[in-house]
Motif scaffolding. Structure first.
Motif, PDB file in Angstrom:
ATOM      1  N   ARG A 103      -4.287  13.003 -13.111  1.00 47.92           N
ATOM      2  CA  ARG A 103      -2.846  12.801 -13.318  1.00 47.92           C
ATOM      3  C   ARG A 103      -1.996  13.627 -12.468  1.00 47.92           C
ATOM      4  NH1 ARG A 103      -5.216  15.759 -17.117  1.00 47.92           N
ATOM      5  NH2 ARG A 103      -4.671  18.073 -17.273  1.00 47.92           N
ATOM      6  N   GLY A 104      -2.660  14.594 -11.786  1.00 46.10           N
ATOM      7  CA  GLY A 104      -2.009  15.340 -10.631  1.00 46.10           C
ATOM      8  C   GLY A 104      -1.746  14.311  -9.442  1.00 46.10           C
ATOM      9  N   ILE A 105      -2.711  13.854  -9.077  1.00 45.55           N
ATOM     10  CA  ILE A 105      -2.733  12.899  -7.765  1.00 45.55           C
ATOM     11  C   ILE A 105      -2.086  11.490  -8.353  1.00 45.55           C
ATOM     12  CG2 ILE A 105      -4.089  11.466  -6.460  1.00 45.55           C
ATOM     13  CD1 ILE A 105      -6.139  13.714  -6.296  1.00 45.55           C
ATOM     14  N   ALA A 106      -2.096  10.990  -9.260  1.00 41.54           N
ATOM     15  CA  ALA A 106      -1.571   9.473  -9.955  1.00 41.54           C
ATOM     16  C   ALA A 106      -0.023   9.833 -10.025  1.00 41.54           C
ATOM     17  CB  ALA A 106      -2.020   9.117 -11.207  1.00 41.54           C
ATOM     18  N   ALA A 107       0.485  11.038  -9.983  1.00 40.58           N
ATOM     19  CA  ALA A 107       1.998  11.416  -9.962  1.00 40.58           C
ATOM     20  C   ALA A 107       2.376  11.523  -8.699  1.00 40.58           C
ATOM     21  CB  ALA A 107       2.024  12.615 -10.668  1.00 40.58           C
ATOM     22  N   GLU A 108       1.658  11.487  -7.714  1.00 40.44           N
ATOM     23  CA  GLU A 108       2.055  11.560  -6.027  1.00 40.44           C
ATOM     24  C   GLU A 108       1.748  10.420  -5.489  1.00 40.44           C
ATOM     25  OE1 GLU A 108       3.842  14.187  -4.792  1.00 40.44           O
ATOM     26  OE2 GLU A 108       3.967  15.117  -6.763  1.00 40.44           O
ATOM     27  N   VAL A 109       0.514   9.723  -5.676  1.00 39.37           N
ATOM     28  CA  VAL A 109       0.081   8.642  -4.871  1.00 39.37           C
ATOM     29  C   VAL A 109       0.200   7.348  -5.724  1.00 39.37           C
ATOM     30  CG1 VAL A 109      -1.849   7.741  -3.517  1.00 39.37           C
ATOM     31  CG2 VAL A 109      -1.729  10.252  -3.670  1.00 39.37           C
ATOM     32  N   LEU A 110       1.121   6.480  -4.935  1.00 41.79           N
ATOM     33  CA  LEU A 110       1.161   5.232  -5.537  1.00 41.79           C
ATOM     34  C   LEU A 110      -0.199   4.208  -5.598  1.00 41.79           C
ATOM     35  CD1 LEU A 110       4.349   4.227  -3.797  1.00 41.79           C
ATOM     36  CD2 LEU A 110       4.125   4.894  -6.009  1.00 41.79           C
ATOM     37  N   ALA A 111      -0.238   3.338  -6.781  1.00 45.07           N
ATOM     38  CA  ALA A 111      -1.270   2.473  -7.017  1.00 45.07           C
ATOM     39  C   ALA A 111      -1.569   1.780  -5.860  1.00 45.07           C
ATOM     40  CB  ALA A 111      -1.166   1.912  -8.288  1.00 45.07           C
ATOM     41  N   GLU A 112      -0.453   1.155  -5.191  1.00 42.95           N
ATOM     42  CA  GLU A 112      -0.617   0.359  -4.118  1.00 42.95           C
ATOM     43  C   GLU A 112      -1.368   1.037  -2.726  1.00 42.95           C
ATOM     44  OE1 GLU A 112       2.469   1.029  -5.354  1.00 42.95           O
ATOM     45  OE2 GLU A 112       2.421  -0.720  -6.483  1.00 42.95           O
ATOM     46  N   ALA A 113      -1.356   2.351  -2.635  1.00 44.47           N
ATOM     47  CA  ALA A 113      -2.111   3.114  -1.811  1.00 44.47           C
ATOM     48  C   ALA A 113      -3.510   2.811  -2.197  1.00 44.47           C
ATOM     49  CB  ALA A 113      -1.484   4.522  -1.432  1.00 44.47           C
ATOM     50  N   TRP A 114      -3.965   3.221  -3.165  1.00 46.47           N
ATOM     51  CA  TRP A 114      -5.336   2.879  -3.667  1.00 46.47           C
ATOM     52  C   TRP A 114      -5.798   1.601  -3.419  1.00 46.47           C
ATOM     53  CZ3 TRP A 114      -7.151   7.591  -3.287  1.00 46.47           C
ATOM     54  CH2 TRP A 114      -6.413   8.696  -3.657  1.00 46.47           C
ATOM     55  N   SER A 115      -5.037   0.611  -3.773  1.00 40.47           N
ATOM     56  CA  SER A 115      -5.379  -0.870  -3.723  1.00 40.47           C
ATOM     57  C   SER A 115      -5.708  -1.334  -2.030  1.00 40.47           C
ATOM     58  CB  SER A 115      -4.306  -1.769  -4.165  1.00 40.47           C
ATOM     59  OG  SER A 115      -3.926  -1.505  -5.483  1.00 40.47           O
ATOM     60  N   ALA A 116      -5.058  -0.506  -1.366  1.00 43.45           N
ATOM     61  CA  ALA A 116      -5.197  -0.877   0.309  1.00 43.45           C
ATOM     62  C   ALA A 116      -6.437   0.019   0.655  1.00 43.45           C
ATOM     63  CB  ALA A 116      -4.100  -0.174   1.105  1.00 43.45           C
ATOM     64  N   ILE A 117      -6.892   0.865   0.204  1.00 42.50           N
ATOM     65  CA  ILE A 117      -8.060   1.529   0.302  1.00 42.50           C
ATOM     66  C   ILE A 117      -9.187   0.624  -0.152  1.00 42.50           C
ATOM     67  CG2 ILE A 117      -9.810   3.512  -0.333  1.00 42.50           C
ATOM     68  CD1 ILE A 117      -6.923   5.034   0.036  1.00 42.50           C
ATOM     69  N   GLY A 133     -17.741   0.850   5.117  1.00 42.26           N
ATOM     70  CA  GLY A 133     -16.875   0.491   3.888  1.00 42.26           C
ATOM     71  C   GLY A 133     -16.732   2.020   3.010  1.00 42.26           C
ATOM     72  N   SER A 134     -17.967   2.450   3.100  1.00 38.68           N
ATOM     73  CA  SER A 134     -18.040   3.783   2.191  1.00 38.68           C
ATOM     74  C   SER A 134     -17.270   5.031   2.959  1.00 38.68           C
ATOM     75  CB  SER A 134     -19.365   4.369   1.832  1.00 38.68           C
ATOM     76  OG  SER A 134     -20.202   3.018   1.331  1.00 38.68           O
ATOM     77  N   LEU A 135     -17.389   5.078   4.098  1.00 35.82           N
ATOM     78  CA  LEU A 135     -16.824   6.368   4.813  1.00 35.82           C
ATOM     79  C   LEU A 135     -15.280   5.924   5.004  1.00 35.82           C
ATOM     80  CD1 LEU A 135     -19.396   7.149   7.574  1.00 35.82           C
ATOM     81  CD2 LEU A 135     -18.989   8.111   5.521  1.00 35.82           C
ATOM     82  N   ALA A 136     -15.003   4.802   4.856  1.00 36.02           N
ATOM     83  CA  ALA A 136     -13.445   4.321   4.820  1.00 36.02           C
ATOM     84  C   ALA A 136     -12.850   4.854   3.563  1.00 36.02           C
ATOM     85  CB  ALA A 136     -13.342   2.971   4.933  1.00 36.02           C
ATOM     86  N   GLY A 137     -13.446   4.500   2.503  1.00 40.05           N
ATOM     87  CA  GLY A 137     -12.993   5.207   1.131  1.00 40.05           C
ATOM     88  C   GLY A 137     -12.807   6.361   1.194  1.00 40.05           C
ATOM     89  N   ILE A 138     -13.883   7.340   1.795  1.00 32.26           N
ATOM     90  CA  ILE A 138     -13.648   8.668   1.776  1.00 32.26           C
ATOM     91  C   ILE A 138     -12.811   9.115   2.696  1.00 32.26           C
ATOM     92  CG2 ILE A 138     -15.260  10.902   2.285  1.00 32.26           C
ATOM     93  CD1 ILE A 138     -17.719   8.976   1.565  1.00 32.26           C
ATOM     94  N   ALA A 139     -12.507   8.475   3.668  1.00 30.41           N
ATOM     95  CA  ALA A 139     -11.533   8.763   4.746  1.00 30.41           C
ATOM     96  C   ALA A 139      -9.971   8.842   4.133  1.00 30.41           C
ATOM     97  CB  ALA A 139     -11.677   7.978   5.971  1.00 30.41           C
ATOM     98  N   ALA A 140     -10.017   8.263   2.890  1.00 34.58           N
ATOM     99  CA  ALA A 140      -8.700   7.972   2.430  1.00 34.58           C
ATOM    100  C   ALA A 140      -8.348   9.300   1.814  1.00 34.58           C
ATOM    101  CB  ALA A 140      -8.902   6.850   1.019  1.00 34.58           C
ATOM    102  N   ALA A 141      -9.121  10.453   2.043  1.00 31.58           N
ATOM    103  CA  ALA A 141      -8.582  11.697   1.713  1.00 31.58           C
ATOM    104  C   ALA A 141      -7.518  12.171   2.371  1.00 31.58           C
ATOM    105  CB  ALA A 141      -9.872  12.568   1.999  1.00 31.58           C
ATOM    106  N   VAL A 142      -7.055  11.453   3.460  1.00 31.57           N
ATOM    107  CA  VAL A 142      -5.648  11.743   4.133  1.00 31.57           C
ATOM    108  C   VAL A 142      -4.572  11.661   3.160  1.00 31.57           C
ATOM    109  CG1 VAL A 142      -5.452   9.386   4.801  1.00 31.57           C
ATOM    110  CG2 VAL A 142      -4.483  11.291   6.234  1.00 31.57           C
ATOM    111  N   LEU A 143      -4.653  10.913   2.111  1.00 23.71           N
ATOM    112  CA  LEU A 143      -3.668  10.622   1.030  1.00 23.71           C
ATOM    113  C   LEU A 143      -3.584  12.043   0.536  1.00 23.71           C
ATOM    114  CD1 LEU A 143      -4.433   7.355  -0.407  1.00 23.71           C
ATOM    115  CD2 LEU A 143      -2.533   7.911   1.017  1.00 23.71           C
TER     116      LEU A 143
END
Length: 166
Positions: A103-117, A133-143
């Protein structure tokens, strides 16, 4: 009809390639990438890969989003100090990728950002690029860096960084 298609792919799809696509070396590299990312933010990332769902579960209506939420609870991704856990879930048989954010992250990061990942990971996986692909998902930590930056102090590792193979 959709349920029968899902049953078919869970029974006979390429799920048995799990250990070839996610080798021990790749799992170690993924764990290192998760640990490195977590040094820059207050989030906690779990990565889970499931080869397939049980036939009875498919017939009972279990789908990838529901299974991801189950694993989010089972792996205790919700149990972090800042409510900043994220589960990256891959269901190989159905070619599904789900992200469940606390919930802490869901309140800040839009669902569209996760969909793009998820779309980026799916594109890599479709091309046989499991590592990328796996490392790209993990790199999403930039969010997470953007919304839950580290404070320069040691950040305790609340969840295992090693991916889970189911």
């Amino acid at each position: 009809m959709e349920r029968m298609r899902r049953l078919w792919v869970n029974l006979f799809g390429g799920w048995f390639r799990l250990s070839r696509r996610f080798s021990p070396a790749l799992l170690d590299e993924m764990a290192a990438a998760i640990a490195a990312g977590e040094r820059t933010h207050l989030g906690e990332i779990r990565f889970a890969v499931e080869s397939r769902l049980a036939p009875a579960d498919v017939l009972g209506g279990l789908d990838a989003p529901t299974r991801a939420r189950q694993l989010f609870a089972q792996l205790r991704v919700w149990d972090t100090e800042h409510n900043s856990g994220v589960l990256l879930y891959v269901l190989m048989a159905e070619h599904r990728i789900e992200v469940v954010a606390d919930r802490g992250i869901a309140a800040e990061v839009l669902a569209e950002a996760w969909s793009a990942i998820c779309a980026r990971m799916r594109g890599c996986y479709a091309g046989g690029e499991w590592r990328a692909g796996s490392l790209a998902g993990i790199a999403a930590a930039v969010l997470l860096e953007r919304h839950f930056p580290g404070d320069g102090k040691a950040n305790p590792d609340e969840l295992s960084d090693h991916p889970v193979l189911l």
